[in-house]
Enzyme design. Structure first.
Site, PDB file in Angstrom:
ATOM      1  N   GLY B  42       0.931  -1.764  -0.170  1.00 47.48           N
ATOM      2  CA  GLY B  42      -0.431   0.482  -0.360  1.00 47.48           C
ATOM      3  C   GLY B  42       0.902   1.324   0.140  1.00 47.48           C
ATOM      4  O   GLY B  42       2.090   0.723   0.534  1.00 47.48           O
ATOM      5  N   ASN B  44       2.281   4.676   1.205  1.00 41.45           N
ATOM      6  CA  ASN B  44       2.132   5.433   2.280  1.00 41.45           C
ATOM      7  C   ASN B  44       1.325   6.090   3.172  1.00 41.45           C
ATOM      8  O   ASN B  44       0.855   6.678   2.687  1.00 41.45           O
ATOM      9  CB  ASN B  44       3.975   7.123   2.391  1.00 41.45           C
ATOM     10  N   GLY B  47      -1.582   2.395   6.248  1.00 41.27           N
ATOM     11  CA  GLY B  47      -1.885   1.603   7.619  1.00 41.27           C
ATOM     12  C   GLY B  47      -1.243   0.489   7.600  1.00 41.27           C
ATOM     13  O   GLY B  47      -1.463  -0.524   8.037  1.00 41.27           O
ATOM     14  N   LYS B  48      -0.545  -0.109   6.350  1.00 37.20           N
ATOM     15  CA  LYS B  48       0.127  -1.505   6.636  1.00 37.20           C
ATOM     16  C   LYS B  48       1.221  -1.146   7.654  1.00 37.20           C
ATOM     17  O   LYS B  48       0.739  -2.591   8.317  1.00 37.20           O
ATOM     18  CB  LYS B  48       0.938  -1.773   5.486  1.00 37.20           C
ATOM     19  N   SER B  49       2.212  -0.239   8.215  1.00 39.08           N
ATOM     20  CA  SER B  49       2.815  -0.585   9.278  1.00 39.08           C
ATOM     21  C   SER B  49       2.400  -0.666  10.242  1.00 39.08           C
ATOM     22  O   SER B  49       2.820  -1.554  11.587  1.00 39.08           O
ATOM     23  CB  SER B  49       4.027   0.465   9.226  1.00 39.08           C
ATOM     24  N   GLU B 169       9.096  -2.814   6.325  1.00 40.00           N
ATOM     25  CA  GLU B 169       9.670  -2.061   5.080  1.00 40.00           C
ATOM     26  C   GLU B 169      11.248  -2.026   5.477  1.00 40.00           C
ATOM     27  O   GLU B 169      12.037  -0.711   5.491  1.00 40.00           O
ATOM     28  CB  GLU B 169       9.337  -0.655   5.252  1.00 40.00           C
TER      29      GLU B 169
END
Lengths: 263, 283, 290
Positions: B42, B44, B47-49, B169
Site C-alpha cells: 500500500g 505511504n 496503514g500497513k505499518s 519496510e
C-alpha cells in the site's frame, strides 16, 4: 569515519585482562589512600605502585601523557597557588607580600604529586578497560543499591546506549552540517554572533533526529522483549581471578604501610 | 498444503488518538498461515505499518481481536511470549541496534527473555551463522553497512526461535546489494525453518514473489490473494499509489503495442518468456 | 554552466593510518544542461565526487571548474560560497535538514544566507513551492506537520530557491513509495528540460539511470570507468556485470529471452513500450523467417 570512543588502547597485558570490577575498586581505593600519605617516604611507595601499574599495563607513555594533558594546567596552577600562599619554614625568596618558603614548596610538590597520581591511576583504568566494561563493572558493583530502589540497571543501560549512539550522532552531525553548508551556512568563519546563529540550523534537525531515533529504539527494544531488569540474563560475564584478588589485597595492604610511614 | 492459521485478525480498528477522526485501521479481517510469505503493500500512510505493529502488541487496537497461536495480544501475561513468537525488523537499520557490538546486539533479545547463558552462546553462534555474519561478531555497528545491520537484527530475532518474522519496510533504506542479501537470508529461513514471513513493503517486485499479498488503502484491506491473481486485474492498483510489476507492464505493452496474442497467465519473467517462445514455435 | 573536472584526486585523512583514496585522477567534463547520472557501488567514490562539485570537499590534487569558478586544494572560503550558490545540492533524505517554524521561512533560509533580500527570498519561496508542485497554502504550515513526500519537496524547494544553475541529487527517491518516486523523478526531468538546470544524480536504480539521463557515468573504487550515453553504457553488459552493477529490467528480460531463444536479442532499450515493439518485431521476423 574513524571514531575512537574514550581512551581505550587495546592490549593483552595483565591489567587489560583483569576484571573491570577489581580495577574499579582498586582505583577508587587508591584515590582515597593517596590522602593518607604525608611523608616523602610514603609518597615514594605510592609512586612505586603507580609506576609498577604503568609498566604492567604495557601502555605507551604518550597515551598516558595524552590523558594527563587536559588536567596538566590544573596541576600546575595548584602547584603555584600552594607554593606562594603557604608560608612555613624558611623564606627562600621574598618581594613584598610575595613569599616563597621551603614549607610552601614542599606542600606544593606533595599536593601536585598526589593529584598527578590520582589522574594517572584513573587514566590507566580508562586506557585498559573498554567503556562498556567499565559500565558493566559499575552496574555490578552498584548492584546492592537496587535494594534502595536506585536505578542501577537503567543507568548502565543508558550509558551503554549512549556509547552505542555517539558515532551515529557524530556522523549525523557531519551530514547535517554539510546539508546546511550547501544552503549557505558558514560554521567555521564569520563574526562570532553569526557563528552562534549558525548553530540553530544544526541543533534543531539534530534534536529532531535524536528524538526520532529514541522513539524508534524504544519501540525496537520493546519488540525484542525488553521489560527492565527483572528476569534478565547477561551475555557479558566477569571472570574474577587470582590476579584480581591479589590486586585488592595489595591495594589494601597499602593502608597500614602508609600509616606507619606517616610523619 | 494444509493451511494452519498462525495469526487471526478479527474486526480490528485502530486510531492514533482517541478523538482522531481518521481511523488508521478499519475493520481488518485477516488470517496469516503458518509458513507462508505474506506481503502487505500500500502507499505511504495506507496503514500497513500500523497493522504490523498491532501484531506483536506494540500498538493495541481500539476494537477487535488479534490472536497469535491462540494468545490474544490483549492478554498481558501472553504479551512477552507473543513478542518472542513474532519478531520484527524495522525500517531504519541504525535505530534498532541496541548493543555496542554485533554479539551484544544479537544477545539483547535473549537476555530480555532470560535465556540461560550457556544456551545463549550456542544460539548466538547459530543465528549469526544463519545470516552469514559470523565473521562480524566483534564488529561495532558504525562499521557495518545497512544490509549487515539488518541481518544482525534478523539474527537477534531468530535466536529467540520465533514462528513469525515481520519485515516492516526493512529493506527500503538499503542499497540493492544489501536488499538482496537481506531478502535471500529471509527466503532461506522461510524455506528451511518454515518461519512465517510478513513483509510490509511498497516494492512491487518483492511483493509479487510472495505466496500471498494484501493491498491496503486508507486503513482498509482492499485486495487479498495470490500476487498473480491480484495483478491479473491491474485496474485501480495505480490509483492506490502502487505500481505494477515489470512483467505485468510488459505483458500489457506486448498485447496492446506489439499486438501479440498473450494470455493473462504469465506472471514471472520466466513464464512470459516461455509463453512468448511457445507462441513463436507454434507458428 | 559547464563543469570541468581535471585530474581530481581526493584522499581522506592523508598521512594517517586511516588514509584512504576516495577519488583517483578523475577527468570529466559535463556540458551545460546535461542530465548526468552517476552509478557505482557504495564506496565507489560517487558521493565524494558530488561533494567536490559544490565545495563541501576540496581536491587533494587537481581542480574542479564550474563556470568561471575554480576549486583547487588552496581555495578560499569566499570562493566556496560562490560555488555553493551556483551548485545546489540535494542530499539523501533532504527532509532531515528542515528546521524553521514555517515552510516559507525554511525555503527562504538558503537565499538569505547567500545575501538575497527578504522580499526577494519570499518571492523565490513562492516560486519554488510552485516548481515542486505544492499548494501555496503549505507555506504557512510547519514543515514537521507534512507527510514524508511533502517534506522532501519542501527541502528540494529550499535548494531551488537559491536559484542554482546546477542541481546535484544524491539518491533523491530513497524511501519513497512508487507514486512519490515517479512524481519526484518527473519533477527533476521537468526542471532539467524546461528550466535548463544541469542535473547530476547519483542513484542505485538502473531504470531511472537509463530512462532519464542524457549521459551515464560509471564509477568503481575511486576511478571513472566510463561516461557516455545510456545506450552505450548499458550495451556493455559484461563490464557492468564485472563491476557487480545491474542493467535495466527491460534488458534483463531481453537477456532471458535470448537465453531461451539461443539468439542474441539484447539491445539497449529502456522504455517498456519500445521494448514491447522491439520484441514483437523480432519475434515476427523469427516466425516469418522459419
Amino acid at each position: 569515519m574513524n571514531i575512537i570512543i574514550g581512551q581505550y588502547v587495546p592490549g593483552q597485558s595483565v591489567i587489560h585482562r583483569m576484571d573491570p570490577r577489581s580495577k574499579l575498586i582498586a582505583v577508587f581505593a587508591f584515590v582515597i589512600i593517596v590522602f593518607i600519605a604525608n611523608s616523602w617516604l610514603s609518597y615514594a611507595v605510592l609512586a612505586a605502585v603507580t609506576c609498577a601499574a604503568i609498566l604492567l599495563s604495557q601502555v605507551q607513555l604518550r597515551f598516558i601523557y595524552r590523558g594527563l594533558r587536559p588536567i596538566l594546567f590544573v596541576i600546575i596552577l595548584t602547584f603555584l597557588l600552594n607554593a606562594f600562599f603557604t608560608r612555613s619554614g624558611h623564606e627562600l625568596f621574598g618581594y613584598g607580600w610575595f613569599q616563597l618558603t621551603t614549607g610552601g614548596l614542599r606542600q606544593a610538590a606533595l599536593i601536585s604529586i598526589r593529584l598527578l597520581m590520582i589522574v594517572i591511576s584513573t587514566t590507566l583504568l580508562t586506557l585498559t578497560t573498554t567503556p562498556i566494561d567499565i559500565t558493566d563493572g559499575l552496574e555490578s558493583l552498584l548492584g546492592p543499591l537496587k535494594k534502595i530502589r536506585f536505578p542501577v540497571h537503567e543507568f548502565a543501560l543508558m550509558m551503554s546506549i549512549s556509547l552505542r549512539f555517539i558515532p551515529t550522532l557524530m556522523e549525523e552531525t557531519e551530514k547535517i552540517m554539510k546539508a546546511q553548508a550547501a544552503r549557505g551556512v558558514e560554521f567555521s568563519s564569520g563574526p562570532l554572533l553569526q557563528r552562534i546563529k549558525a548553530i540553530l540550523p544544526l541543533l534543531i534537525p539534530l534534536f529532531i533526529s535524536a528524538f526520532r531515533r529514541a522513539e524508534d529504539l524504544a519501540m525496537a527494544m520493546e519488540a525484542r522483549g525488553y521489560r527492565g531488569d527483572e528476569g534478565r540474563t547477561k551475555l557479558r560475564v566477569f571472570h574474577w581471578g587470582l590476579r584480581d584478588t591479589s590486586l585488592l589485597i595489595l591495594i589494601f595492604l597499602l593502608i597500614p604501610v602508609l600509616w606507619l610511614l606517616r610523619s | 498444503m494444509d493451511k494452519e492459521t498462525i495469526i487471526t485478525i478479527d474486526n480490528v480498528w485502530f486510531r492514533y488518538a482517541d478523538d482522531a477522526e481518521d481511523w488508521a485501521l478499519q475493520d481488518i479481517h485477516l488470517d496469516v498461515y503458518s509458513g507462508e510469505w505474506l506481503a502487505i503493500t500500500g502507499h505511504n500512510g495506507s496503514g500497513k505499518s500500523t497493522l504490523a505493529k498491532c501484531l506483536n502488541g506494540l500498538l493495541m487496537p481500539e476494537k477487535g481481536e488479534i490472536k497469535v497461536r491462540d494468545n490474544a495480544i490483549t492478554d498481558a501475561n501472553a504479551l512477552w511470549e507473543i513478542r518472542r513468537l513474532v519478531g520484527m525488523v524495522f525500517q531504519n537499520p541504525d535505530n534498532q541496534f541496541v548493543g555496542t557490538t554485533v554479539r551484544d546486539d544479537v544477545a539483547f533479545g535473549m537476555e530480555n527473555h532470560g535465556i540461560e547463558r550457556g544456551d545463549m552462546l550456542k544460539r548466538l553462534e547459530a543465528s549469526l551463522k544463519a545470516v552469514d555474519m559470523q565473521e562480524f561478531a566483534e564488529r561495532e555497528p558504525h562499521r557495518l553497512s545497512g544490509g549487515q545491520k539488518q541481518r544482525v537484527a534478523i539474527a537477534g530475532i531468530i535466536a529467540l526461535e520465533p514462528a513469525i518474522v515481520i519485515l516492516d519496510e526493512a529493506t527500503s533504506m538499503l542499497d540493492p546489494r544489501g536488499k538482496k542479501d537481506v531478502l535471500d537470508v529471509m527466503r532461506r529461513l522461510n524455506e528451511e525453518k518454515g518461519i512465517t514471513v510478513i513483509s510490509i513493503t511498497h516494492d512491487l517486485e518483492e511483493a509479487s514473489s510472495a505466496d500471498r499479498m494484501v493491498v491496503m488503502d486508507r486503513g482498509k484491506v482492499v485486495r487479498e490473494g495470490q500476487p498473480s491473481h491480484i495483478f491479473m486485474e491491474p485496474e485501480g492498483l495505480v490509483e492506490l499509489g502502487l505500481d505494477l510489476p515489470f512483467t505485468v507492464k510488459l505483458r500489457q505493452a506486448l498485447k496492446e503495442h506489439g499486438h501479440i496474442q498473450l494470455s493473462d497467465k504469465a506472471f514471472t519473467q520466466k513464464e512470459l518468456v516461455d509463453e512468448l517462445w511457445t507462441l513463436s514455435s507454434k507458428i | 554552466m559547464d563543469i570541468i573536472i581535471k585530474n581530481l584526486t581526493h584522499v581522506y585523512q592523508p598521512n594517517s593510518p586511516f588514509e584512504r583514496i576516495a577519488l583517483q585522477d578523475i577527468n570529466v567534463s559535463i556540458a551545460s544542461g546535461t542530465f548526468l547520472t552517476i552509478i557505482g557501488h557504495t564506496g565507489s567514490g560517487k558521493s565524494s565526487l558530488l561533494q567536490h562539485l559544490n565545495g563541501l570537499l576540496k581536491p587533494t590534487r587537481g581542480e574542479v571548474i564550474v563556470g568561471n569558478t575554480v576549486l583547487a586544494s588552496g581555495s578560499k572560503t569566499k570562493d566556496l560560497k560562490a560555488l555553493r550558490q551556483k551548485v545546489g545540492m540535494v542530499f539523501q533524505y533532504p527532509e532531515h535538514q528542515l528546521f524553521e517554524e514555517t515552510v516559507e521561512k525554511d525555503i527562504m533560509f538558503g537565499p538569505i544566507n547567500f545575501g538575497v533580500s527578504t522580499d526577494e527570498a519570499r518571492r523565490r519561496a513562492h516560486k519554488a513551492v510552485e516548481l515542486v508542485h505544492l499548494p501555496k497554502t503549505i507555506l504557512e504550515k510547519s514543515p514537521f506537520d507534512l507527510s514524508g513526500g511533502q517534506m522532501r519537496r519542501v527541502a528540494i524547494a529550499g535548494i531551488l530557491a537559491i536559484e542554482p544553475e546546477v542541481l546535484i541529487l544524491d539518491e533523491p527517491t530513497a524511501g519513497l513509495d512508487p507514486r512519490g518516486h515517479r512524481e519526484i523523478m518527473d519533477l527533476f526531468v521537468h526542471l532539467n528540460k524546461r528550466e535548463g538546470l544541469t542535473t547530476i544524480m547519483v542513484t542505485h536504480n538502473m531504470d531511472d539511470a537509463a530512462l532519464y539521463s542524457d549521459e551515464v557515468m560509471v564509477m568503481d573504487r575511486g576511478h571513472l570507468v566510463v561516461k557516455d550515453r545510456p545506450e552505450v553504457v548499458f550495451q556493455d553488459v559484461d563490464r557492468l556485470n564485472q563491476l557487480g552493477l545491474d542493467i535495466p529490467q527491460t534488458m534483463r528480460f531481453l537477456q532471458l529471452l535470448s537465453a531461451k531463444a539461443e539468439k542474441d536479442f539484447v539491445t539497449p532499450l529502456f522504455g517498456i513500450d519500445e521494448t514491447a515493439d522491439y520484441i514483437a518485431e523480432r519475434l515476427k521476423k523469427e516466425w516469418d523467417g522459419v
